[in-house]
Design a protein around this motif. Structure first.
Motif, PDB file in Angstrom:
ATOM      1  N   PRO A 123       0.790  -1.230   0.000  1.00  0.00           N
ATOM      2  CA  PRO A 123       0.000   0.000   0.000  1.00  0.00           C
ATOM      3  C   PRO A 123       0.828   1.290   0.000  1.00  0.00           C
ATOM      4  CG  PRO A 123      -0.079  -1.038   2.145  1.00  0.00           C
ATOM      5  CD  PRO A 123       0.647  -1.979   1.233  1.00  0.00           C
ATOM      6  N   PHE A 124       2.118   1.201   0.350  1.00  0.00           N
ATOM      7  CA  PHE A 124       2.976   2.380   0.294  1.00  0.00           C
ATOM      8  C   PHE A 124       4.432   1.948   0.263  1.00  0.00           C
ATOM      9  CE2 PHE A 124       1.999   1.774   4.829  1.00  0.00           C
ATOM     10  CZ  PHE A 124       3.258   1.710   5.393  1.00  0.00           C
ATOM     11  N   THR A 125       5.293   2.902  -0.029  1.00  0.00           N
ATOM     12  CA  THR A 125       6.733   2.664   0.031  1.00  0.00           C
ATOM     13  C   THR A 125       7.328   3.610   1.058  1.00  0.00           C
ATOM     14  OG1 THR A 125       7.186   4.247  -1.744  1.00  0.00           O
ATOM     15  CG2 THR A 125       6.846   1.945  -2.389  1.00  0.00           C
ATOM     16  N   PHE A 126       8.553   3.316   1.486  1.00  0.00           N
ATOM     17  CA  PHE A 126       9.205   4.215   2.435  1.00  0.00           C
ATOM     18  C   PHE A 126      10.708   4.195   2.237  1.00  0.00           C
ATOM     19  CE2 PHE A 126       9.318   0.173   4.602  1.00  0.00           C
ATOM     20  CZ  PHE A 126      10.524   0.176   5.279  1.00  0.00           C
ATOM     21  N   GLU A 127      11.330   5.253   2.707  1.00  0.00           N
ATOM     22  CA  GLU A 127      12.780   5.375   2.771  1.00  0.00           C
ATOM     23  C   GLU A 127      13.114   5.891   4.160  1.00  0.00           C
ATOM     24  OE1 GLU A 127      14.546   7.697  -0.376  1.00  0.00           O
ATOM     25  OE2 GLU A 127      12.977   7.079  -1.764  1.00  0.00           O
ATOM     26  N   SER A 128      14.264   5.462   4.675  1.00  0.00           N
ATOM     27  CA  SER A 128      14.634   5.876   6.022  1.00  0.00           C
ATOM     28  C   SER A 128      16.131   6.108   6.098  1.00  0.00           C
ATOM     29  CB  SER A 128      14.211   4.813   7.032  1.00  0.00           C
ATOM     30  OG  SER A 128      14.540   5.205   8.336  1.00  0.00           O
ATOM     31  N   GLU A 129      16.501   7.104   6.886  1.00  0.00           N
ATOM     32  CA  GLU A 129      17.905   7.360   7.190  1.00  0.00           C
ATOM     33  C   GLU A 129      18.083   7.193   8.689  1.00  0.00           C
ATOM     34  OE1 GLU A 129      21.250  10.908   7.124  1.00  0.00           O
ATOM     35  OE2 GLU A 129      19.315  11.261   6.171  1.00  0.00           O
ATOM     36  N   LEU A 130      18.917   6.225   9.075  1.00  0.00           N
ATOM     37  CA  LEU A 130      19.182   6.007  10.494  1.00  0.00           C
ATOM     38  C   LEU A 130      20.129   7.089  10.975  1.00  0.00           C
ATOM     39  CD1 LEU A 130      19.662   2.140  10.428  1.00  0.00           C
ATOM     40  CD2 LEU A 130      17.592   3.434  10.945  1.00  0.00           C
ATOM     41  N   LEU A 131      19.684   7.846  11.965  1.00  0.00           N
ATOM     42  CA  LEU A 131      20.491   8.953  12.486  1.00  0.00           C
ATOM     43  C   LEU A 131      21.403   8.489  13.613  1.00  0.00           C
ATOM     44  CD1 LEU A 131      17.692  11.652  12.484  1.00  0.00           C
ATOM     45  CD2 LEU A 131      19.426  11.229  10.720  1.00  0.00           C
ATOM     46  N   ASP A 132      20.904   7.600  14.441  1.00  0.00           N
ATOM     47  CA  ASP A 132      21.677   6.987  15.518  1.00  0.00           C
ATOM     48  C   ASP A 132      20.911   5.744  15.950  1.00  0.00           C
ATOM     49  OD1 ASP A 132      19.633   7.797  17.376  1.00  0.00           O
ATOM     50  OD2 ASP A 132      20.631   9.731  17.624  1.00  0.00           O
ATOM     51  N   ALA A 133      21.280   5.166  17.065  1.00  0.00           N
ATOM     52  CA  ALA A 133      20.635   3.933  17.518  1.00  0.00           C
ATOM     53  C   ALA A 133      19.175   4.133  17.915  1.00  0.00           C
ATOM     54  CB  ALA A 133      21.415   3.338  18.683  1.00  0.00           C
ATOM     55  N   GLU A 134      18.769   5.371  18.147  1.00  0.00           N
ATOM     56  CA  GLU A 134      17.430   5.654  18.647  1.00  0.00           C
ATOM     57  C   GLU A 134      16.503   6.350  17.653  1.00  0.00           C
ATOM     58  OE1 GLU A 134      16.376   4.851  21.839  1.00  0.00           O
ATOM     59  OE2 GLU A 134      18.277   3.785  22.016  1.00  0.00           O
ATOM     60  N   THR A 135      17.045   7.066  16.673  1.00  0.00           N
ATOM     61  CA  THR A 135      16.201   7.914  15.822  1.00  0.00           C
ATOM     62  C   THR A 135      16.509   7.717  14.341  1.00  0.00           C
ATOM     63  OG1 THR A 135      17.745   9.763  15.960  1.00  0.00           O
ATOM     64  CG2 THR A 135      15.966   9.721  17.584  1.00  0.00           C
ATOM     65  N   CYS A 136      15.504   8.091  13.540  1.00  0.00           N
ATOM     66  CA  CYS A 136      15.664   8.056  12.085  1.00  0.00           C
ATOM     67  C   CYS A 136      14.792   9.138  11.464  1.00  0.00           C
ATOM     68  CB  CYS A 136      15.277   6.685  11.528  1.00  0.00           C
ATOM     69  SG  CYS A 136      13.519   6.288  11.646  1.00  0.00           S
ATOM     70  N   ASP A 137      15.150   9.524  10.256  1.00  0.00           N
ATOM     71  CA  ASP A 137      14.264  10.310   9.406  1.00  0.00           C
ATOM     72  C   ASP A 137      13.607   9.299   8.478  1.00  0.00           C
ATOM     73  OD1 ASP A 137      15.208  12.626  10.569  1.00  0.00           O
ATOM     74  OD2 ASP A 137      16.411  13.247   8.852  1.00  0.00           O
ATOM     75  N   ILE A 138      12.313   9.461   8.218  1.00  0.00           N
ATOM     76  CA  ILE A 138      11.603   8.503   7.371  1.00  0.00           C
ATOM     77  C   ILE A 138      10.654   9.244   6.446  1.00  0.00           C
ATOM     78  CG2 ILE A 138       9.843   8.069   9.133  1.00  0.00           C
ATOM     79  CD1 ILE A 138       9.861   5.104   8.086  1.00  0.00           C
ATOM     80  N   THR A 139      10.584   8.769   5.207  1.00  0.00           N
ATOM     81  CA  THR A 139       9.647   9.299   4.218  1.00  0.00           C
ATOM     82  C   THR A 139       8.768   8.154   3.737  1.00  0.00           C
ATOM     83  OG1 THR A 139      11.258  10.940   3.483  1.00  0.00           O
ATOM     84  CG2 THR A 139       9.410  10.498   2.013  1.00  0.00           C
ATOM     85  N   ILE A 140       7.466   8.335   3.836  1.00  0.00           N
ATOM     86  CA  ILE A 140       6.480   7.356   3.377  1.00  0.00           C
ATOM     87  C   ILE A 140       5.791   7.947   2.160  1.00  0.00           C
ATOM     88  CG2 ILE A 140       4.336   6.154   3.944  1.00  0.00           C
ATOM     89  CD1 ILE A 140       6.370   7.204   6.801  1.00  0.00           C
ATOM     90  N   THR A 141       5.640   7.145   1.116  1.00  0.00           N
ATOM     91  CA  THR A 141       5.028   7.618  -0.127  1.00  0.00           C
ATOM     92  C   THR A 141       3.776   6.797  -0.422  1.00  0.00           C
ATOM     93  OG1 THR A 141       7.217   8.205  -0.945  1.00  0.00           O
ATOM     94  CG2 THR A 141       5.459   8.060  -2.563  1.00  0.00           C
ATOM     95  N   LEU A 142       2.656   7.506  -0.654  1.00  0.00           N
ATOM     96  CA  LEU A 142       1.358   6.881  -0.927  1.00  0.00           C
ATOM     97  C   LEU A 142       0.796   7.395  -2.242  1.00  0.00           C
ATOM     98  CD1 LEU A 142      -0.101   8.031   2.448  1.00  0.00           C
ATOM     99  CD2 LEU A 142       0.118   5.643   1.930  1.00  0.00           C
ATOM    100  N   GLU A 143       0.114   6.532  -2.969  1.00  0.00           N
ATOM    101  CA  GLU A 143      -0.614   6.948  -4.171  1.00  0.00           C
ATOM    102  C   GLU A 143      -2.085   7.101  -3.775  1.00  0.00           C
ATOM    103  OE1 GLU A 143       0.848   7.706  -7.035  1.00  0.00           O
ATOM    104  OE2 GLU A 143       2.800   7.093  -6.274  1.00  0.00           O
ATOM    105  N   LEU A 144      -2.595   8.334  -3.788  1.00  0.00           N
ATOM    106  CA  LEU A 144      -3.957   8.601  -3.326  1.00  0.00           C
ATOM    107  C   LEU A 144      -4.837   9.135  -4.448  1.00  0.00           C
ATOM    108  CD1 LEU A 144      -3.141  10.316   0.095  1.00  0.00           C
ATOM    109  CD2 LEU A 144      -3.707   7.915  -0.331  1.00  0.00           C
ATOM    110  N   THR A 145      -6.135   8.943  -4.287  1.00  0.00           N
ATOM    111  CA  THR A 145      -7.125   9.515  -5.197  1.00  0.00           C
ATOM    112  C   THR A 145      -8.245  10.122  -4.363  1.00  0.00           C
ATOM    113  OG1 THR A 145      -8.335   7.414  -5.351  1.00  0.00           O
ATOM    114  CG2 THR A 145      -6.684   7.855  -7.061  1.00  0.00           C
ATOM    115  N   GLU A 146      -8.907  11.119  -4.943  1.00  0.00           N
ATOM    116  CA  GLU A 146     -10.083  11.728  -4.319  1.00  0.00           C
ATOM    117  C   GLU A 146     -11.074  12.077  -5.415  1.00  0.00           C
ATOM    118  OE1 GLU A 146      -9.537  14.867  -1.377  1.00  0.00           O
ATOM    119  OE2 GLU A 146      -7.411  14.327  -1.247  1.00  0.00           O
ATOM    120  N   LEU A 147     -12.313  11.631  -5.240  1.00  0.00           N
ATOM    121  CA  LEU A 147     -13.378  11.985  -6.182  1.00  0.00           C
ATOM    122  C   LEU A 147     -14.065  13.263  -5.710  1.00  0.00           C
ATOM    123  CD1 LEU A 147     -14.985   8.476  -6.767  1.00  0.00           C
ATOM    124  CD2 LEU A 147     -13.501   9.750  -8.319  1.00  0.00           C
TER     125      LEU A 147
END
Length: 160
Positions: A86-110
């Motif tokens: 249902p979606f894809t993601f990318e993540s950058e591990l910053l340290d043992a506790e935190t990360c930056d993450i991007t989630i990508t979704l394909e959405l539609t609205e009528l």
């Protein structure tokens, strides 16, 4: 695009790290288009939405599970894709506790646009409800007809 507003509110309410620091989340549209039919102002948005969360602490599950719950209610067809992704993601591990993450979704609205005496009425339509096509068969059951070789040599309807 109303779905992005509801997605933002859902994540702020559901994810403690976002609730505590909502400024660490951005939601934006990478690309989008509009589909129309001749003779109507009604249309469909189709777009790639990205959710970017900075310095997410703890398990990524605390972010992904609420997104899956939102998809189930607001874009359920993403669960029906053949790849079950249902979606894809990318993540950058910053340290043992935190990360930056991007989630990508394909959405539609009528969006329905109707002419009224005082002007145009614009309504964002809810997702269609998927109903059973066959009485007594649960939604989501895949049906096909097939020949089953058995002792009687009969034809049966098979479900999976």
């Amino acid at each position: 695009m109303k779905k992005l507003v509801t997605l933002r509110a859902h994540l702020i309410a559901s994810v403690p790290t976002i609730r505590n620091s909502p400024e660490k989340m951005e939601i934006f549209v990478d690309k989008g288009d509009v589909a129309v039919r001749a003779g109507s102002l009604s249309f469909e948005y189709s777009y790639t939405a990205s959710i970017w969360v900075q310095d997410h602490a703890g398990s990524v599950d605390t972010l992904l599970v609420p997104i899956l719950a939102w998809i189930a209610a607001n874009q359920p067809d993403l669960f029906e894709k053949g790849e079950r992704k249902p979606f894809t993601f990318e993540s950058e591990l910053l340290d043992a506790e935190t990360c930056d993450i991007t989630i990508t979704l394909e959405l539609t609205e009528l969006v329905r646009v109707e002419q009224h005496a005082r002007g145009l009425k614009v309504s964002h339509l809810p997702e269609p409800v998927l109903l059973d096509q066959f009485a007594g068969v649960p939604t989501g059951t895949a049906l096909w007809a097939g020949l089953i070789d058995d002792a009687a040599g009969s034809i049966e309807i098979v479900t999976r």
